[in-house]
Design a protein around this motif. Structure first.
Motif, PDB file in Angstrom:
ATOM      1  N   PHE A  37       0.834  -1.207   0.000  1.00  0.00           N
ATOM      2  CA  PHE A  37       0.000   0.000   0.000  1.00  0.00           C
ATOM      3  C   PHE A  37       0.868   1.257   0.000  1.00  0.00           C
ATOM      4  N   GLY A  38       1.940   1.259   0.808  1.00  0.00           N
ATOM      5  CA  GLY A  38       2.836   2.408   0.826  1.00  0.00           C
ATOM      6  C   GLY A  38       3.498   2.640  -0.522  1.00  0.00           C
ATOM      7  N   ILE A  39       3.915   1.555  -1.175  1.00  0.00           N
ATOM      8  CA  ILE A  39       4.545   1.682  -2.496  1.00  0.00           C
ATOM      9  C   ILE A  39       3.539   2.200  -3.520  1.00  0.00           C
ATOM     10  N   CYS A  40       2.337   1.633  -3.508  1.00  0.00           N
ATOM     11  CA  CYS A  40       1.316   2.033  -4.477  1.00  0.00           C
ATOM     12  C   CYS A  40       0.839   3.463  -4.232  1.00  0.00           C
ATOM     13  N   LEU A  41       0.787   3.874  -2.961  1.00  0.00           N
ATOM     14  CA  LEU A  41       0.387   5.244  -2.670  1.00  0.00           C
ATOM     15  C   LEU A  41       1.424   6.241  -3.193  1.00  0.00           C
TER      16      LEU A  41
END
Length: 263
Positions: A37-41
């Protein structure tokens, strides 16, 4: 060293140890989802650009999305990041599920289950790709075709970014999950719940069910419904063919076993 699938574990761990292991597997899955999620955000803009590409292609002039609530765009970023994160983290999540289930299976059961584990992401991505590259551009061109002067008034499509992304995710999930039909049917067949003969005799009901499912999961245009219904019918017939080969192989193995016993 050759790869070998061991038979069922001989250890009989108490319930508490199984619960502790389950908690560990869930924590690892959640951690993988959180990292994804952090990478995609961080890369949410390229992901969003990828998701709106079908609309740009259908509009021809670049298209336009609006948001009518001040916080809508922010929550759309979160939704897009979470959606992409689940797809990115799915291999880790499925691996943790398999690592928890596998020790309780016999070697024969592991060999029987592994093809389904591999086929699941392949079929899901195939359905999602069909939705993204074929169905959505076609459906969006049809939907945008209602623009123009109609009844003496100018009509223009101004979809909100939240509604559009919701429709895109509906398309991807509907086609991706529907393409898992062969996995479901073959698992039911392996478990002895349904047979190939039963499915063949119920073909007319399956056709009706697939038609209703396509009508519910896709927008009201006939083209999108056919683009889901036709592949599902092909996958259904393909599942019957796979079951037929499985029955032939099982009958051959049984005949060879009988010959060895008699010898």
């Amino acid at each position: 060293m050759a790869f070998e699938i061991k038979d069922i574990d001989e250890s009989q761990a108490p319930l508490l140890e199984h619960l502790v292991e389950l908690r560990g597997r869930l924590l690892k899955s959640i951690a993988a989802l959180f990292v994804a999620f952090g990478i995609c955000l961080y890369f949410v803009n390229p992901i969003l650009a990828f998701l709106v590409q079908p609309l740009r292609d259908a509009a021809g002039t670049g298209g336009k999305l609006i948001y009518t609530k001040l916080y809508e765009a922010f929550f759309v970023d979160l939704k897009v990041a979470l959606f992409a994160a689940f797809i990115l983290a799915f291999p880790v999540i499925s691996n943790q599920m398999w690592a928890f289930i596998a020790p309780g299976l016999y070697a024969k059961e592991k060999k029987a289950f592994l093809p389904f584990l591999i086929a699941t992401p392949v079929l899901f991505l195939s359905g999602a790709a069909l939705a993204y590259y074929v169905v959505m551009p076609t459906a969006f061109r049809w939907m945008l075709g209602f623009q123009g002067n109609r009844g003496g008034i100018q009509m223009e499509a101004l979809p909100s970014v939240g509604d559009y992304l919701g429709l895109v995710m509906q398309f991807i999930l509907a086609f991706g999950i529907s393409f898992l039909l062969p996995v479901l049917l073959l698992l039911l067949n392996r478990a002895g719940i349904v047979t190939r003969q039963q499915l063949s005799s119920a073909r007319r009901y399956v056709i009706v069910g697939i038609t209703v499912l396509a009508a519910v999961l896709t927008p009201p245009d006939v083209g999108s419904q056919l683009m889901l219904a036709v592949p599902l019918m092909i996958l259904f017939e393909g599942s019957l063919v796979v079951m037929w080969f499985g029955e032939k192989r099982a009958a051959k193995a049984e005949a060879q076993a009988e010959v060895q016993v008699e010898a």
